[in-house]
Design an enzyme around this catalytic site. Structure first.
Site, PDB file in Angstrom:
ATOM      1  N   CYS A 226      -4.368  66.660  35.864  1.00 29.90           N
ATOM      2  CA  CYS A 226      -3.758  67.725  35.046  1.00 29.90           C
ATOM      3  C   CYS A 226      -2.643  67.219  34.149  1.00 29.90           C
ATOM      4  O   CYS A 226      -1.843  68.011  33.636  1.00 29.90           O
ATOM      5  CB  CYS A 226      -3.230  68.828  35.956  1.00 29.90           C
ATOM      6  SG  CYS A 226      -4.518  69.527  36.998  1.00 29.90           S
TER       7      CYS A 226
ATOM      8  N   CYS B  52       0.104  65.986  38.656  1.00 28.69           N
ATOM      9  CA  CYS B  52      -1.079  65.379  39.259  1.00 28.69           C
ATOM     10  C   CYS B  52      -1.919  64.694  38.175  1.00 28.69           C
ATOM     11  O   CYS B  52      -1.952  65.151  37.021  1.00 28.69           O
ATOM     12  CB  CYS B  52      -1.922  66.446  39.932  1.00 28.69           C
ATOM     13  SG  CYS B  52      -1.135  67.206  41.353  1.00 28.69           S
TER      14      CYS B  52
ATOM     15  N   CYS C 121       3.516  75.246  37.732  1.00 26.70           N
ATOM     16  CA  CYS C 121       2.728  75.162  38.976  1.00 26.70           C
ATOM     17  C   CYS C 121       2.885  76.406  39.828  1.00 26.70           C
ATOM     18  O   CYS C 121       2.162  76.578  40.800  1.00 26.70           O
ATOM     19  CB  CYS C 121       3.216  74.032  39.874  1.00 26.70           C
ATOM     20  SG  CYS C 121       3.842  72.598  39.106  1.00 26.70           S
TER      21      CYS C 121
ATOM     22  N   CYS D 216      -5.727  75.948  42.871  1.00 29.55           N
ATOM     23  CA  CYS D 216      -5.492  74.572  43.314  1.00 29.55           C
ATOM     24  C   CYS D 216      -3.994  74.339  43.522  1.00 29.55           C
ATOM     25  O   CYS D 216      -3.564  73.835  44.565  1.00 29.55           O
ATOM     26  CB  CYS D 216      -6.063  73.595  42.284  1.00 29.55           C
ATOM     27  SG  CYS D 216      -6.045  71.879  42.804  1.00 29.55           S
ATOM     28  N   CYS D 217      -3.169  74.741  42.545  1.00 29.34           N
ATOM     29  CA  CYS D 217      -1.702  74.584  42.682  1.00 29.34           C
ATOM     30  C   CYS D 217      -1.182  75.411  43.850  1.00 29.34           C
ATOM     31  O   CYS D 217      -0.261  74.998  44.550  1.00 29.34           O
ATOM     32  CB  CYS D 217      -0.980  75.011  41.404  1.00 29.34           C
ATOM     33  SG  CYS D 217      -0.890  73.737  40.140  1.00 29.34           S
TER      34      CYS D 217
HETATM   35  S1  SF4 Z   1      -1.453  70.087  39.162  1.00 26.04           S
HETATM   36 FE1  SF4 Z   1      -3.714  70.091  39.062  1.00 26.04          FE
HETATM   37  S2  SF4 Z   1      -4.477  68.770  40.738  1.00 26.04           S
HETATM   38 FE2  SF4 Z   1      -2.284  69.241  41.106  1.00 26.04          FE
HETATM   39  S3  SF4 Z   1      -2.332  70.944  42.468  1.00 26.04           S
HETATM   40 FE3  SF4 Z   1      -2.165  71.802  40.396  1.00 26.04          FE
HETATM   41  S4  SF4 Z   1      -4.265  72.141  39.638  1.00 26.04           S
HETATM   42 FE4  SF4 Z   1      -4.357  70.862  41.527  1.00 26.04          FE
END
Ligand code: SF4
Length: 231
Positions: A204, A201, A227, A118-119
């Site tokens: 998280c 985010c 991240c 996701c990151c």
């Molecule tokens: S911090 Fe969480 S929601 Fe944001 S990009 Fe990374 S995994 Fe995705």
């Protein structure tokens, strides 16, 4: 590596020594003098400290905001307030290829099942895409943020992204940082006062437990601590 990148690397390595004890203003003056308009100041919109320092040296510059689609409304509010308080900056909203809706339709809740991916999709890839347009980027990384950041220099060659990285407030303690905010009346995310010392985010980010370090609320309960932007 291209000739341009080789040259930038040499510049970075020389400056790492020359500016190793530089204050933020000296480092940022060097950035503006050396790179002209070819630098971007990264901000997670937790506060506008770095933007304020950079604006004192040069009022018009690019600000990079990673628009993941998962931010707190308060964070978007800081971004929009920055545009008003610093009208000459250009905010670059770097978004992922896929909308949040499309990503969730295809992969489900990646921030739960696979936060690294996701990151990567929502932060690392958009960051690389934007940084490729510049010779240097400026970050608000501080040595006290986390043990992984304890040796952060003022200037360094960012091999991963292929440009010069400047961390003007790397040596600042939390007290110095907070004093700058209160003395200068700098914009700050409302969530900080509500007990979130490190804001990412929404899915998280949690409040750290008493006695734990500021970033412990990021990806709480998972082994992930960065991240992939700086570490
Ligand atoms: S911090 Fe969480 S929601 Fe944001 S990009 Fe990374 S995994 Fe995705």
């Amino acid at each position: 590596m291209s000739d341009l990148k080789e040259d930038l690397k040499i510049v970075a390595e020389a400056a790492e020594l020359e500016l190793k004890d530089a204050g933020p203003e000296e480092a940022l003056e060097w950035v503006a003098r050396t790179f002209g308009d070819s630098y971007i100041v990264a901000s997670n919109m937790q506060d506008a400290v770095l933007i304020d320092l950079a604006a004192k040296v040069k009022p018009n510059f690019d600000v990079l905001f990673l628009e993941t689609g998962y931010h707190f409304p308060e964070t978007i509010g800081v971004r929009d307030a920055v545009a008003v308080v610093y009208p000459e900056v250009r905010i670059v909203n770097a978004a992922a290829e896929q909308s949040v809706e499309d990503q969730e339709r295809e992969f489900g809740l990646l921030y739960q099942s696979d936060p690294a991916t996701c990151c990567n999709l929502r932060k690392v890839i958009p960051l690389r895409r934007e940084l490729a347009k510049y010779d240097a980027w400026v970050t608000g990384v501080r040595r006290v943020d986390a043990p992984t950041r304890a040796n952060t220099p003022i200037v360094q060659w960012d091999d991963r992204n292929g440009l010069v990285k400047i961390n003007p407030i790397a040596p600042w303690s939390d007290d110095e940082f907070n004093a700058y905010i209160s003395e200068k009346g700098i914009l700050e995310n409302l969530l900080v006062q509500e007990g979130y010392p490190s804001i990412g985010c929404l899915p998280c980010t949690a409040k750290p437990l008493p006695g734990q370090d500021a970033r412990s609320g990021r990806w709480a309960g998972q082994s992930k601590t960065e991240c992939g932007l700086h570490g």
